[in-house]
Design a protein around this motif. Structure first.
Motif, PDB file in Angstrom:
ATOM      1  N   ALA A 235      54.273  25.511  26.642  1.00  0.00           N
ATOM      2  CA  ALA A 235      54.245  24.142  27.159  1.00  0.00           C
ATOM      3  C   ALA A 235      55.564  23.781  27.823  1.00  0.00           C
ATOM      4  CB  ALA A 235      53.944  23.166  26.024  1.00  0.00           C
ATOM      5  N   PHE A 236      56.666  24.301  27.279  1.00  0.00           N
ATOM      6  CA  PHE A 236      57.972  24.018  27.875  1.00  0.00           C
ATOM      7  C   PHE A 236      58.071  24.601  29.274  1.00  0.00           C
ATOM      8  CE2 PHE A 236      62.307  25.596  28.679  1.00  0.00           C
ATOM      9  CZ  PHE A 236      62.992  24.391  28.702  1.00  0.00           C
ATOM     10  N   TRP A 237      57.659  25.868  29.447  1.00  0.00           N
ATOM     11  CA  TRP A 237      57.804  26.526  30.741  1.00  0.00           C
ATOM     12  C   TRP A 237      56.776  26.056  31.756  1.00  0.00           C
ATOM     13  CZ3 TRP A 237      61.904  28.753  32.482  1.00  0.00           C
ATOM     14  CH2 TRP A 237      62.799  29.374  31.607  1.00  0.00           C
ATOM     15  N   ARG A 238      55.614  25.638  31.295  1.00  0.00           N
ATOM     16  CA  ARG A 238      54.536  25.285  32.226  1.00  0.00           C
ATOM     17  C   ARG A 238      54.422  23.783  32.472  1.00  0.00           C
ATOM     18  NH1 ARG A 238      49.228  28.775  30.804  1.00  0.00           N
ATOM     19  NH2 ARG A 238      48.713  27.968  32.884  1.00  0.00           N
ATOM     20  N   ILE A 239      55.081  22.962  31.651  1.00  0.00           N
ATOM     21  CA  ILE A 239      54.991  21.506  31.827  1.00  0.00           C
ATOM     22  C   ILE A 239      56.379  20.889  31.983  1.00  0.00           C
ATOM     23  CG2 ILE A 239      54.284  19.344  30.756  1.00  0.00           C
ATOM     24  CD1 ILE A 239      52.024  20.836  29.414  1.00  0.00           C
ATOM     25  N   THR A 240      57.257  21.122  31.000  1.00  0.00           N
ATOM     26  CA  THR A 240      58.559  20.446  31.013  1.00  0.00           C
ATOM     27  C   THR A 240      59.417  20.905  32.188  1.00  0.00           C
ATOM     28  OG1 THR A 240      58.477  20.266  28.597  1.00  0.00           O
ATOM     29  CG2 THR A 240      60.609  19.939  29.667  1.00  0.00           C
ATOM     30  N   VAL A 241      59.535  22.214  32.371  1.00  0.00           N
ATOM     31  CA  VAL A 241      60.399  22.725  33.438  1.00  0.00           C
ATOM     32  C   VAL A 241      59.887  22.325  34.820  1.00  0.00           C
ATOM     33  CG1 VAL A 241      61.297  24.819  34.511  1.00  0.00           C
ATOM     34  CG2 VAL A 241      61.309  24.605  32.023  1.00  0.00           C
ATOM     35  N   PRO A 242      58.588  22.487  35.154  1.00  0.00           N
ATOM     36  CA  PRO A 242      58.148  22.044  36.495  1.00  0.00           C
ATOM     37  C   PRO A 242      58.355  20.552  36.734  1.00  0.00           C
ATOM     38  CG  PRO A 242      56.524  23.521  35.539  1.00  0.00           C
ATOM     39  CD  PRO A 242      57.502  23.222  34.461  1.00  0.00           C
ATOM     40  N   LEU A 243      58.157  19.734  35.702  1.00  0.00           N
ATOM     41  CA  LEU A 243      58.341  18.297  35.891  1.00  0.00           C
ATOM     42  C   LEU A 243      59.808  17.902  36.010  1.00  0.00           C
ATOM     43  CD1 LEU A 243      55.665  16.819  33.442  1.00  0.00           C
ATOM     44  CD2 LEU A 243      55.562  16.962  35.938  1.00  0.00           C
ATOM     45  N   SER A 244      60.708  18.771  35.596  1.00  0.00           N
ATOM     46  CA  SER A 244      62.141  18.460  35.670  1.00  0.00           C
ATOM     47  C   SER A 244      62.828  19.147  36.840  1.00  0.00           C
ATOM     48  CB  SER A 244      62.828  18.873  34.361  1.00  0.00           C
ATOM     49  OG  SER A 244      62.704  20.265  34.127  1.00  0.00           O
ATOM     50  N   VAL A 245      62.062  19.679  37.787  1.00  0.00           N
ATOM     51  CA  VAL A 245      62.660  20.385  38.933  1.00  0.00           C
ATOM     52  C   VAL A 245      63.553  19.451  39.750  1.00  0.00           C
ATOM     53  CG1 VAL A 245      62.103  21.472  41.142  1.00  0.00           C
ATOM     54  CG2 VAL A 245      60.898  22.165  39.085  1.00  0.00           C
ATOM     55  N   SER A 246      63.109  18.214  39.931  1.00  0.00           N
ATOM     56  CA  SER A 246      63.925  17.282  40.716  1.00  0.00           C
ATOM     57  C   SER A 246      65.267  17.028  40.052  1.00  0.00           C
ATOM     58  CB  SER A 246      63.175  15.963  40.914  1.00  0.00           C
ATOM     59  OG  SER A 246      62.870  15.369  39.654  1.00  0.00           O
ATOM     60  N   GLY A 247      65.297  16.924  38.719  1.00  0.00           N
ATOM     61  CA  GLY A 247      66.565  16.762  38.013  1.00  0.00           C
ATOM     62  C   GLY A 247      67.432  18.000  38.106  1.00  0.00           C
ATOM     63  N   ILE A 248      66.797  19.180  38.052  1.00  0.00           N
ATOM     64  CA  ILE A 248      67.550  20.433  38.176  1.00  0.00           C
ATOM     65  C   ILE A 248      68.193  20.528  39.558  1.00  0.00           C
ATOM     66  CG2 ILE A 248      67.331  22.943  38.246  1.00  0.00           C
ATOM     67  CD1 ILE A 248      65.146  22.708  36.139  1.00  0.00           C
ATOM     68  N   VAL A 249      67.432  20.181  40.592  1.00  0.00           N
ATOM     69  CA  VAL A 249      67.963  20.256  41.957  1.00  0.00           C
ATOM     70  C   VAL A 249      69.095  19.250  42.144  1.00  0.00           C
ATOM     71  CG1 VAL A 249      67.397  19.888  44.387  1.00  0.00           C
ATOM     72  CG2 VAL A 249      65.809  21.131  42.904  1.00  0.00           C
ATOM     73  N   ALA A 250      68.898  18.017  41.651  1.00  0.00           N
ATOM     74  CA  ALA A 250      69.939  17.000  41.802  1.00  0.00           C
ATOM     75  C   ALA A 250      71.220  17.407  41.077  1.00  0.00           C
ATOM     76  CB  ALA A 250      69.436  15.655  41.280  1.00  0.00           C
ATOM     77  N   GLY A 251      71.085  17.875  39.835  1.00  0.00           N
ATOM     78  CA  GLY A 251      72.266  18.306  39.097  1.00  0.00           C
ATOM     79  C   GLY A 251      72.943  19.499  39.729  1.00  0.00           C
ATOM     80  N   SER A 252      72.154  20.444  40.219  1.00  0.00           N
ATOM     81  CA  SER A 252      72.730  21.637  40.850  1.00  0.00           C
ATOM     82  C   SER A 252      73.502  21.277  42.113  1.00  0.00           C
ATOM     83  CB  SER A 252      71.621  22.639  41.176  1.00  0.00           C
ATOM     84  OG  SER A 252      70.944  23.054  40.007  1.00  0.00           O
TER      85      SER A 252
END
Length: 324
Positions: A235-252
């Motif tokens: 559930a973490f890899w298939r739900i949490t991570v895809p939904l947090s891509v925008s935060g990952i990109v912004a932080g990166s």
């Protein structure tokens, strides 16, 4: 004699046309959108154009020659492109650009690996605990950036706390094998000290966007995945991570972009093997006093950042259109 009173009626004023709700909304949207564009125009585009103008100008002792000259009815444009050609011919600039991109990418990856679990814990913590955790993340900003970086010189020096802990844990031989330090006990002026200082400095810029993104996620999606038989890891890899891509990109982006042009941390914690483009810019501006050359180096550095970002935004926009 009867007198009749005549009352004069005033003409009723014509109603003034009122702006429709749609027109007011459009003007408000134009104002909201126009302010960021005006900010970018004044504080990014105009300074960038000035730097680009200097990069293609001839420099006299105290001033820059004009690009356009008018003589005998002839308008001439003089552009000095030799600085850009020299950048392509000298290996020093290529190595420093490569070093800057490499260390910025390593710092961004480490900040993501360290910051994502902490942001995840902050987002799942109780509402009463979250303000305290956010305060702990922002607490280093209460101290001067220069003082915080300079403090690492004492921590990483021979006999310092960090050297003692790494020696006690047996980590120093591994750092020597990886080529991050030349020998045991020599942590300063190495790639290890440089990356450690940049990760420490820019970690909050990764944590805060991730926390803002993860705290808005609908937890019912995880409950639905668990009801359908998904494991927590799945559930973490298939739900949490895809939904947090925008935060990952912004932080990166918040970490990667300033790391590329970083000067203070490589100057205080880095060494000759960790020469980055910020140090080269400093030398060209203030040591060599060659402002056109320094401006050319700065223009190339900005293009190295902007072009991949523009390409990434275009790809992401097409992916979102395809998903819709």
């Amino acid at each position: 004699m009867q007198s009749t009173l005549k009352t004069t009626q005033r003409p009723t004023p014509m109603p003034t046309p009122k702006r429709t709700l749609g027109a007011r909304l459009r003007s408000g949207q134009a104002l909201v959108i126009g302010l960021p564009y005006a900010w970018l125009l004044v504080f990014f585009l105009l300074p960038f154009l000035i730097v680009m103008k200097i990069s293609v100008s001839e420099m006299d002792v105290a001033h820059f020659q004009d690009l356009f000259t008018w003589s005998d009815g002839v308008l001439q444009l003089r552009l000095k492109l030799s600085n850009y050609l020299f950048i392509t011919e000298d290996d020093l600039y290529f190595k420093t650009y490569l070093n800057s991109l490499k260390y910025a990418a390593i710092t961004t990856l480490l900040c993501l690996l360290v910051g994502y679990p902490f942001s995840y814990y902050m987002a799942r913590a109780g509402k009463a605990l979250q303000p305290a955790l956010v305060m702990l993340v922002m607490l280093p900003f209460w101290t001067s950036f220069l003082l915080r970086v300079y403090a690492w010189k004492g921590l990483l020096s021979e006999g310092g706390w960090v050297a003692g802990w790494l020696s006690a844990l047996g980590v120093e031989p591994l750092l020597v094998q990886l080529g991050l330090i030349p020998a045991q006990g020599q942590l300063m002026n190495t790639p290890f000290s440089l990356v450690l200082g940049m990760v420490y400095t820019y970690l909050p810029f990764m944590v805060l966007p991730l926390f803002a993104n993860l705290s808005k996620m609908d937890l019912r999606l995880l409950e639905a995945a668990a009801d359908l038989g998904a494991s927590p890891w799945s559930a973490f890899w298939r739900i949490t991570v895809p939904l947090s891509v925008s935060g990952i990109v912004a932080g990166s982006m918040l970490v990667f972009i300033p790391c590329v042009g970083e000067f203070v941390i490589p100057e205080l914690l880095g060494g000759p093997s960790t020469l980055m483009i910020g140090r080269v810019l400093w030398d060209e501006f203030f040591s060599n006093n060659d402002w056109p050359m320094a401006s050319s180096v700065a223009v190339v550095m900005i293009l190295l950042i902007i072009v991949p970002l523009a390409w990434f935004n275009q790809v992401q926009a097409k992916a979102q259109e395809g998903a819709q």
